[in-house]
Scaffold this active site. Structure first.
Site, short mmCIF file in Angstrom:
data_model
loop_
_atom_site.label_atom_id
_atom_site.label_comp_id
_atom_site.label_asym_id
_atom_site.label_seq_id
_atom_site.Cartn_x
_atom_site.Cartn_y
_atom_site.Cartn_z
N ASP A 176 -7.99 -5.26 -0.08
CA ASP A 176 -8.44 -6.15 -1.16
C ASP A 176 -8.08 -7.61 -0.92
O ASP A 176 -8.55 -8.48 -1.65
CB ASP A 176 -7.85 -5.68 -2.50
CG ASP A 176 -8.41 -4.32 -2.90
OD1 ASP A 176 -7.63 -3.39 -3.13
OD2 ASP A 176 -9.66 -4.20 -2.93
N HIS A 228 0.84 -1.19 0.00
CA HIS A 228 0.00 0.00 0.00
C HIS A 228 0.88 1.24 0.00
O HIS A 228 1.93 1.25 0.62
CB HIS A 228 -0.90 0.02 1.25
CG HIS A 228 -2.09 0.91 1.13
ND1 HIS A 228 -2.03 2.26 1.33
CD2 HIS A 228 -3.37 0.64 0.76
CE1 HIS A 228 -3.23 2.78 1.13
NE2 HIS A 228 -4.05 1.83 0.79
C1 SDX Z 1 -6.23 0.04 -2.93
O1 SDX Z 1 -4.42 4.52 -2.04
C2 SDX Z 1 -5.36 3.93 -1.42
O2 SDX Z 1 -5.80 4.32 -0.38
C3 SDX Z 1 -5.96 2.73 -2.17
C4 SDX Z 1 -6.98 1.90 -1.41
C5 SDX Z 1 -8.27 2.66 -1.16
O3 SDX Z 1 -9.01 2.29 -0.24
O4 SDX Z 1 -8.59 3.56 -2.00
O5 SDX Z 1 -6.45 1.48 -0.16
C6 SDX Z 1 -7.37 0.67 -2.22
O6 SDX Z 1 -5.99 0.37 -4.06
C7 SDX Z 1 -5.37 -0.95 -2.21
C8 SDX Z 1 -4.16 -1.45 -3.07
C9 SDX Z 1 -4.67 -2.56 -3.99
N1 SDX Z 1 -3.60 -2.96 -4.94
C10 SDX Z 1 -2.96 -4.13 -4.86
O7 SDX Z 1 -3.14 -4.94 -3.95
C11 SDX Z 1 -1.99 -4.41 -6.01
C12 SDX Z 1 -0.68 -4.98 -5.46
N2 SDX Z 1 0.04 -3.92 -4.72
C13 SDX Z 1 1.02 -3.15 -5.46
O8 SDX Z 1 0.80 -3.00 -6.81
C14 SDX Z 1 1.50 -1.91 -4.69
O9 SDX Z 1 1.80 -2.33 -3.42
C15 SDX Z 1 0.60 -0.69 -4.64
C16 SDX Z 1 0.13 -0.28 -5.97
C17 SDX Z 1 -0.58 -0.95 -3.75
C18 SDX Z 1 1.42 0.45 -4.02
O10 SDX Z 1 2.39 0.77 -4.93
P1 SDX Z 1 3.57 1.83 -4.60
O11 SDX Z 1 3.26 2.59 -3.37
O12 SDX Z 1 3.85 2.57 -5.85
O13 SDX Z 1 4.80 0.91 -4.23
P2 SDX Z 1 5.82 0.29 -5.27
O14 SDX Z 1 5.08 -0.35 -6.39
O15 SDX Z 1 6.84 1.31 -5.59
O16 SDX Z 1 6.46 -0.89 -4.39
C19 SDX Z 1 7.58 -0.66 -3.52
C20 SDX Z 1 8.37 -1.96 -3.54
C21 SDX Z 1 8.82 -2.36 -4.95
O17 SDX Z 1 9.99 -3.15 -4.83
P3 SDX Z 1 11.47 -2.40 -4.98
O18 SDX Z 1 11.45 -1.69 -6.32
O19 SDX Z 1 11.56 -1.45 -3.79
O20 SDX Z 1 12.45 -3.52 -4.92
O21 SDX Z 1 7.55 -3.05 -3.08
C22 SDX Z 1 7.37 -3.99 -4.13
C23 SDX Z 1 7.72 -3.26 -5.41
O22 SDX Z 1 8.14 -4.20 -6.40
N3 SDX Z 1 5.95 -4.38 -4.10
C24 SDX Z 1 5.49 -5.62 -4.29
C25 SDX Z 1 4.10 -5.53 -4.12
N4 SDX Z 1 3.75 -4.27 -3.84
C26 SDX Z 1 4.90 -3.56 -3.83
N5 SDX Z 1 6.13 -6.78 -4.57
C27 SDX Z 1 5.32 -7.87 -4.69
N6 SDX Z 1 3.98 -7.88 -4.54
C28 SDX Z 1 3.33 -6.72 -4.25
N7 SDX Z 1 2.00 -6.72 -4.09
#
Ligand code: SDX
Length: 428
Positions: free
Chosen positions: A364, A307
Site C-alpha cells: 500500500d 506486515h
Molecule cells: C495489507 O495480510 C496481508 O497479506 C495483507 C495484504 C494483502 O495483500 O492482503 O498484504 C494487504 O493489508 C498490507 C498492510 C496494510 N496496512 C498498513 O499499512 C497499516 C499500517 N501497518 C500496521 O497497522 C501493521 O503493520 C499491520 C496491521 C500491517 C500488521 O500488524 P501486526 O502484524 O498485528 O503487527 P503489530 O501491530 O503487532 O506491530 C508489531 C510492532 C508494534 O510495536 P511493539 O508493540 O512491538 O512495540 O510494530 C509496530 C507496532 O506498534 N508497528 C508499527 C507499524 N506497524 C507495526 N509502528 C508504526 N507504524 C506502523 N505502520
C-alpha cells in the site's frame, strides 16, 4: 509417516501429527486436540495458526517471496496480464492461447450491469463510502442471479458466477464513482482490454472517449496483478469463513469487501495518501512524523509500513515503486508526495525502531501514488484493491469447497463471570 510433535500437560502426553508443505513449512495438526484432551489452543489474531492447506499462493515473509501457483510475482508482473494471472490463480495453470481467449470472452460478455441496478446507485448519497456501495451491489448481484447461488466448483455453475463477479466489479466501481460526481454511466466497450475497459468506464465522456497512454493502462493492469491474491490475509480469510457456511460466492466476496475496507488492511492505500498529503500540505517535517509513528502514546502509524507476514521488503512494494517512476515520467508529473514517501522510507529503513520490528514498505505504500498519477480519486483506491483481489477471493472460496472444509467455527477461552443467580430489580 509424518514426524510427530508431543504435547505434554499435567503429566499426560499426546502425540500430534505434522503436516509439511511443498516449500517445507511445518504445521502441527491439532484437529483431534480437544477430543483427546479437552483443551484448545489460543492464538488471538491467528499469527501462529494455519486455517487450511492451499495450492494457490506461497509467501516466504522472511525472504520476501510471493508466488501464485509456483510463479514468482516478479515474473508475472513483468510478463503476464491481469486476465492471464486471474486465470492462473483461479484454475492453477497458465492458460493456452485458446483458454485465455475463451476466458476473456466470458469476461467480456459479462461486462455490463442490469439496468435495474441503476436505481440502487442513485439511491445512495453522493458521499457514500465507495466500499460500502461495492459490498452492497456485489450482494445485490445475487438478486439478479438466483440460479447461481450454489457452492459449485466445476463447470458453468462456477465459471459463470466467477466471470460475472470478476467482470462486473469494474462497472460497479466505475458506476459508483460516476454517480458520486453526477456523471452518467458509461457502458463497456467490447473492443477494449479488461483494464482498458475499466479506465474507459471510469473516465470516458459521451463525446470524448478516454484513451489511456499505454504506460497508464499497463500500470493499472500491473496494479491489479500485484493485488490478485495473498494467501490467508484478513479479507480472504473472511471470504472463506463466510463461504464455509455454504453462503453464495456473491455474499462471500461482499463480506471480503467489508474486511478489506479497514485501514489496517486494504484501506491503508487511502490512508497512505492522506498521511503524505497531511505531511506535504501542513509542512510537517518527515523526521517529526516518523518520531510520532514510533511514539506509543500517539495514535500515529507510518501507514503503508509493516506486515504480519513480510519481515523484509514486500516484493509488490518494490515493483510498484519502480512503476511509479515510469508512470510519472510518462505523464510528465512531478508528485511531491513521491519525494516524501521516498524520504520516509529512507529514514525508516535506517531507524532501529523500524529495523528491530522488521517494518518495511508494504503493497500500500507506493500504490496510492500510482493511482493518484493515473487520476483515480483517493476514495476509490481500496475499491481498486478489491478489483485486483477478486480472483484470489474466488479461488480461495472454490478451493475451500473442493476440499469440502467444515463450517468455520473457532472456539474460545471464557473469562467472564461464573454461574450466579438472577437478582430481582428491588435488590440491585
Ligand atoms: C495489507 O495480510 C496481508 O497479506 C495483507 C495484504 C494483502 O495483500 O492482503 O498484504 C494487504 O493489508 C498490507 C498492510 C496494510 N496496512 C498498513 O499499512 C497499516 C499500517 N501497518 C500496521 O497497522 C501493521 O503493520 C499491520 C496491521 C500491517 C500488521 O500488524 P501486526 O502484524 O498485528 O503487527 P503489530 O501491530 O503487532 O506491530 C508489531 C510492532 C508494534 O510495536 P511493539 O508493540 O512491538 O512495540 O510494530 C509496530 C507496532 O506498534 N508497528 C508499527 C507499524 N506497524 C507495526 N509502528 C508504526 N507504524 C506502523 N505502520
Amino acid at each position: 509417516m509424518s514426524e510427530k510433535a508431543t504435547l505434554e500437560y499435567k503429566g499426560k502426553k499426546l502425540e500430534l501429527e505434522s503436516v509439511v508443505g511443498s516449500e517445507g513449512e511445518v504445521g502441527i495438526d491439532i484437529t483431534q486436540l480437544r477430543a483427546k484432551t479437552g483443551m484448545i489452543t489460543l492464538d488471538p489474531g491467528y499469527g501462529n495458526t494455519g486455517s487450511c492447506t492451499s495450492d494457490i499462493t506461497f509467501i516466504d515473509g522472511e525472504k520476501g517471496i510471493l508466488r501464485h501457483r509456483g510463479y514468482a510475482i516478479e515474473e508475472l508482473a513483468e510478463k503476464s496480464s491481469f486476465m492471464e494471472t486471474t486465470f492462473l490463480v483461479l484454475y492453477g495453470h497458465l492458460p493456452s492461447a485458446g483458454e485465455l481467449s475463451t476466458f476473456e470472452g466470458d469476461i467480456r460478455s459479462e461486462a455490463g450491469l442490469h439496468y435495474g441496478m441503476k436505481s440502487h446507485f442513485e439511491g445512495f448519497p453522493d458521499d457514500a463510502p465507495p466500499m460500502a456501495v461495492l459490498s452492497a451491489i456485489l450482494n445485490a448481484l445475487a438478486c439478479y442471479n438466483t440460479e447461481l447461488l450454489t457452492t459449485a466448483t466445476e463447470g458453468p455453475a462456477f465459471t459463470v458466477p466467477a466471470a460475472k463477479i470478476i467482470s462486473k466489479v469494474r462497472a460497479i466501481a466505475a458506476w459508483t464513482y460516476r454517480t458520486s460526481v453526477g456523471k452518467p454511466f458509461m457502458p463497456p466497450r467490447p473492443d477494449l482490454s479488461y483494464t482498458g475497459n475499466f479506465l474507459h468506464m471510469m473516465f470516458s465522456e459521451t463525446f470524448n472517449l478516454y484513451e489511456p497512454l499505454p504506460e497508464v493502462e499497463r500500470a493499472m493492469d500491473l496494479f491489479f496483478i500485484l493485488h490478485a491474491d495473498h494467501e490467508q490475509n484478513c479479507s480472504t480469510s473472511t471470504v472463506r469463513l463466510v463461504g464455509s457456511s455454504r453462503a453464495s460466492l456473491f455474499s462471500s466476496v461482499a463480506a471480503g469487501v467489508g474486511a478489506l475496507w479497514g485501514p489496517l488492511h486494504g484501506g491503508a492505500n487511502t490512508e497512505v495518501i492522506k498521511m503524505l498529503t497531511n505531511i506535504h500540505e501542513n509542512g510537517i517535517d518527515p523526521k517529526e512524523y516518523v518520531e510520532q509513528a514510533k511514539d506509543k502514546n500517539s495514535d500515529v502509524k507510518l501507514m503503508g509500513f509493516g506486515h504480519r507476514v513480510y519481515k523484509s521488503f514486500d516484493p509488490r512494494a518494490k515493483i510498484l515503486k519502480g512503476q511509479v517512476d515510469n508512470v510519472l515520467k510518462a505523464l510528465k508529473i512531478d508528485d511531491p508526495l513521491l519525494d516524501i514517501a521516498k524520504e520516509l522510507e529512507e529514514m525508516a529503513r535506517s531507524d532501529p525502531y523500524f529495523v528491530e520490528r522488521n517494518l518495511y514498505p508494504n503493497v500500500d505504500f507506493y500504490s496510492g501514488i500510482l493511482l493518484r498519477a493515473i487520476g483515480i480519486p483517493v476514495e476509490m483506491f481500496t475499491v481498486l484493491f478489491a478489483i485486483g483481489r477478486m480472483p484470489g477471493w474466488i479461488a480461495n472460496w472454490r478451493e475451500m469447497h473442493v476440499q469440502s472444509l467444515r463450517i468455520n467455527r473457532p472456539r474460545q477461552i471464557y473469562t467472564g463471570e461464573t454461574l450466579r443467580s438472577y437478582v430481582p430489580m428491588a435488590d440491585r
